[in-house]
Structures are given as C-alpha cells and as structure tokens.
Scaffold this motif. Structure first.
Motif, PDB file in Angstrom:
ATOM      1  N   GLY A   1      -6.167   2.744   4.817  1.00  0.00           N
ATOM      2  CA  GLY A   1      -6.220   2.280   3.324  1.00  0.00           C
ATOM      3  C   GLY A   1      -6.349   0.632   3.658  1.00  0.00           C
ATOM      4  O   GLY A   1      -5.647  -0.582   2.850  1.00  0.00           O
TER       5      GLY A   1
ATOM      6  N   THR B   1      -6.502  -0.795  -0.377  1.00  0.00           N
ATOM      7  CA  THR B   1      -5.031  -1.157  -1.115  1.00  0.00           C
ATOM      8  C   THR B   1      -4.783  -2.508  -0.418  1.00  0.00           C
ATOM      9  O   THR B   1      -4.374  -3.786  -0.948  1.00  0.00           O
ATOM     10  CB  THR B   1      -4.624  -0.244  -0.569  1.00  0.00           C
ATOM     11  OG1 THR B   1      -5.198   1.176  -0.744  1.00  0.00           O
ATOM     12  CG2 THR B   1      -3.583  -0.112  -1.439  1.00  0.00           C
ATOM     13  N   GLN B   2      -4.740  -2.629   1.197  1.00  0.00           N
ATOM     14  CA  GLN B   2      -4.422  -3.682   2.060  1.00  0.00           C
ATOM     15  C   GLN B   2      -5.164  -5.294   1.704  1.00  0.00           C
ATOM     16  O   GLN B   2      -4.499  -5.831   1.715  1.00  0.00           O
ATOM     17  CB  GLN B   2      -3.822  -3.816   3.227  1.00  0.00           C
ATOM     18  CG  GLN B   2      -3.346  -2.629   3.714  1.00  0.00           C
ATOM     19  CD  GLN B   2      -1.478  -2.921   3.244  1.00  0.00           C
ATOM     20  OE1 GLN B   2      -1.177  -3.831   3.158  1.00  0.00           O
ATOM     21  NE2 GLN B   2      -0.640  -2.068   3.103  1.00  0.00           N
TER      22      GLN B   2
ATOM     23  N   GLN C   1      -6.410  -5.429  -1.165  1.00  0.00           N
ATOM     24  CA  GLN C   1      -6.435  -6.314  -2.654  1.00  0.00           C
ATOM     25  C   GLN C   1      -5.022  -7.036  -2.730  1.00  0.00           C
ATOM     26  O   GLN C   1      -5.205  -7.558  -3.378  1.00  0.00           O
ATOM     27  CB  GLN C   1      -6.280  -5.066  -3.687  1.00  0.00           C
ATOM     28  CG  GLN C   1      -7.540  -3.847  -3.657  1.00  0.00           C
ATOM     29  CD  GLN C   1      -7.923  -3.145  -4.900  1.00  0.00           C
ATOM     30  OE1 GLN C   1      -6.222  -2.402  -4.696  1.00  0.00           O
ATOM     31  NE2 GLN C   1      -8.256  -2.569  -4.763  1.00  0.00           N
ATOM     32  N   ARG C   2      -4.083  -6.706  -1.919  1.00  0.00           N
ATOM     33  CA  ARG C   2      -3.003  -7.316  -2.174  1.00  0.00           C
ATOM     34  C   ARG C   2      -3.084  -8.553  -1.580  1.00  0.00           C
ATOM     35  O   ARG C   2      -2.244  -9.349  -1.944  1.00  0.00           O
ATOM     36  CB  ARG C   2      -2.269  -6.215  -1.340  1.00  0.00           C
ATOM     37  CG  ARG C   2      -1.212  -5.206  -2.127  1.00  0.00           C
ATOM     38  CD  ARG C   2      -0.129  -3.985  -0.803  1.00  0.00           C
ATOM     39  NE  ARG C   2       0.257  -3.217  -1.965  1.00  0.00           N
ATOM     40  CZ  ARG C   2       1.113  -2.616  -1.610  1.00  0.00           C
ATOM     41  NH1 ARG C   2       2.080  -3.079  -1.128  1.00  0.00           N
ATOM     42  NH2 ARG C   2       1.954  -1.796  -2.557  1.00  0.00           N
TER      43      ARG C   2
ATOM     44  N   SER D   1     -15.136  -6.399  -0.472  1.00  0.00           N
ATOM     45  CA  SER D   1     -15.417  -4.871  -0.067  1.00  0.00           C
ATOM     46  C   SER D   1     -17.545  -4.639   0.195  1.00  0.00           C
ATOM     47  O   SER D   1     -17.049  -3.940  -1.036  1.00  0.00           O
ATOM     48  CB  SER D   1     -14.392  -3.675  -1.118  1.00  0.00           C
ATOM     49  OG  SER D   1     -14.920  -2.500  -0.627  1.00  0.00           O
TER      50      SER D   1
ATOM     51  N   ILE E   1       3.110   2.160   3.440  1.00  0.00           N
ATOM     52  CA  ILE E   1       2.101   1.316   2.464  1.00  0.00           C
ATOM     53  C   ILE E   1       2.823  -0.170   2.544  1.00  0.00           C
ATOM     54  O   ILE E   1       1.719  -1.245   2.700  1.00  0.00           O
ATOM     55  CB  ILE E   1       1.519   1.082   0.931  1.00  0.00           C
ATOM     56  CG1 ILE E   1       0.542   2.420   1.372  1.00  0.00           C
ATOM     57  CG2 ILE E   1       1.051  -0.350   0.147  1.00  0.00           C
ATOM     58  CD1 ILE E   1       0.088   3.033  -0.124  1.00  0.00           C
ATOM     59  N   GLU E   2       4.107   0.220   1.917  1.00  0.00           N
ATOM     60  CA  GLU E   2       5.159  -1.281   1.746  1.00  0.00           C
ATOM     61  C   GLU E   2       5.040  -2.125   3.019  1.00  0.00           C
ATOM     62  O   GLU E   2       5.252  -3.479   3.271  1.00  0.00           O
ATOM     63  CB  GLU E   2       6.442  -1.916   0.901  1.00  0.00           C
ATOM     64  CG  GLU E   2       6.297  -0.997   0.057  1.00  0.00           C
ATOM     65  CD  GLU E   2       5.296  -2.303  -0.703  1.00  0.00           C
ATOM     66  OE1 GLU E   2       5.364  -3.857  -0.229  1.00  0.00           O
ATOM     67  OE2 GLU E   2       4.532  -2.197  -2.394  1.00  0.00           O
TER      68      GLU E   2
ATOM     69  N   SER F   1       1.676  -3.731   4.524  1.00  0.00           N
ATOM     70  CA  SER F   1       1.380  -4.745   3.690  1.00  0.00           C
ATOM     71  C   SER F   1       2.701  -5.965   4.553  1.00  0.00           C
ATOM     72  O   SER F   1       2.017  -7.447   4.957  1.00  0.00           O
ATOM     73  CB  SER F   1       2.064  -4.287   2.567  1.00  0.00           C
ATOM     74  OG  SER F   1       1.581  -5.855   1.366  1.00  0.00           O
TER      75      SER F   1
END
Length: 225
Positions: A14, A17-18, A20-21, A32, A203-204, A207
C-alpha cells in the motif's frame, strides 16, 4: 533540494496509496519508481523493453539501469521541493546513489518509513487482483470481488490479470524483494531514520500514523508550524 521522505514496503503493502495521501496532505512532490517503470514500459523505451523482460520473469531490473533511470528523472524536478519517494531505493547500491545525489543538492533524507505486511497477506492482495480492460476498475477476488466472477460490474467486460500477478510469480517476486531490500531497511535503521508501521490494519489507520510521523518531522520547517 529540501527534505526527502522515503516510503518502503514490499509489493502490495500500500505504499503507493499512502505516498499519494502524504503528497496531497502536506503538499509534497510524489515520485513513484513503479510509476516510472510503467511509463517506460508503456512508451516502449529502451529501458522499458529491458524492464519488461525482467518483470515477466519475476526478477528485478539491474541496479545500474534502474538507478540511472530514477536519478535522471529526479534531476529534472524542481529541487526546491520536498519529496516523498516510494519504491526506491531497493538495494544498497541504490541507497548509496540516492544519498549521494541528495547530499550533492544540499538536501537530506528526513525519514524512511517501512510498511510492514505479512507475506501471505501480500500474496492475496496481489494474486487476487483483477482489472477491467475497458474502464480500468480494480477488483480483488479475496477482498472486494465482482458480483459475477471475473466480470466487471460496470461494463460487463471480462476481467484480466496482469501476467506478473500470477501466484507463483508473485511469491518469487516477493522473495526477491525481501532478499534485496531488507539490507536497505537495516541500513536506514542504523542511521536512526527508519520507522516501521503495521500496515496490516485499515488504510485510514495506517495513514494516520504516517501523517503523525511527518507532522512531527516537519514541525520545525517553514510553512508547517
């Protein structure tokens, strides 16, 4: 070059995804290595052709080619930015190369964050992945499958699996990454730069932990008080 944050993790952890956040929340420039690989492969560049050969066998592209490709891209960026980099470095020579590059640009690596996920979980995350060739929607047969097996719910297209997502290749690729990358994690740990995070959680939650680390790290930087 200002601060650089490195985000580590095996395929499927992940980290994309992380990253990008983090980029969105803190206004960082996200680079990336995986995205760069895909761009080269899509454009069928000389590097992309070589990378395709290795990836199809579940192997890593050699250090020299990967490092040259990545640092050439990094050199083209606005070096006044703060970067979050994921997927690079993956070997000790790559780690030495990017450290030297950043130091030469009067910058430094601020933090290295490792997303820790069990191998069997990663196998499910990757080998279970299916993609719609029309709309690009991504499913996972284990965690969020389509209502009708192998059929996209949006347009009814037959879902596809990337060649390198086959379980046997996935296991081989994860083993290769683990062998080559673990010395890199240890390298940054000995420099007191590495923080390990349990990425088996939602994920939250993951993050939130990463954002707290960066908030603390950037607290003294202008514009982040």
């Amino acid at each position: 070059m200002k601060n650089t944050f490195l985000l580590f993790g095996l395929p499927g952890s992940g980290k994309g995804t992380q990253a990008q956040r983090l980029a969105e929340k803190f206004g960082l420039q996200h680079i990336s290595c995986g995205d760069l690989f895909r761009l080269h492969i899509k454009s069928n560049s000389e590097f992309g052709q070589k990378a395709t050969t290795y990836i199809s066998r579940g192997e890593l592209t050699p250090d020299k080619e990967t490092t040259m490709m990545f640092l050439e891209h990094l050199a083209q960026q606005a070096l006044s930015n703060t970067f979050v980099i994921e997927g690079f470095p993956r070997t000790l020579p790559q780690a030495a190369a990017i450290e030297s590059f950043i130091t030469a640009k009067d910058g430094y690596i601020k933090q290295a964050i490792f997303l820790d996920v069990e191998v069997e979980e990663l196998v499910k995350r990757i080998s279970g992945r299916r993609i719609c060739p029309i709309c690009g929607h991504i499913y996972n047969l284990y965690y969020f499958p389509p209502q009708q097996l192998e059929i996209c719910e949006i347009d009814g297209a037959l879902l596809e699996r990337r060649t390198d997502d086959k379980e046997q290749l996935v296991r081989h690729r994860l083993h290769t990454y683990l062998v080559t990358e673990s010395p890199v994690w240890e390298y940054f740990r000995t420099k007191s730069l590495l923080t390990k995070i349990d990425a088996m959680r939602p994920i939250e939650e993951v993050s939130s932990d990463i954002c707290q680390i960066l908030s603390d790290s950037l607290a003294s930087e202008v514009g982040y008080d």
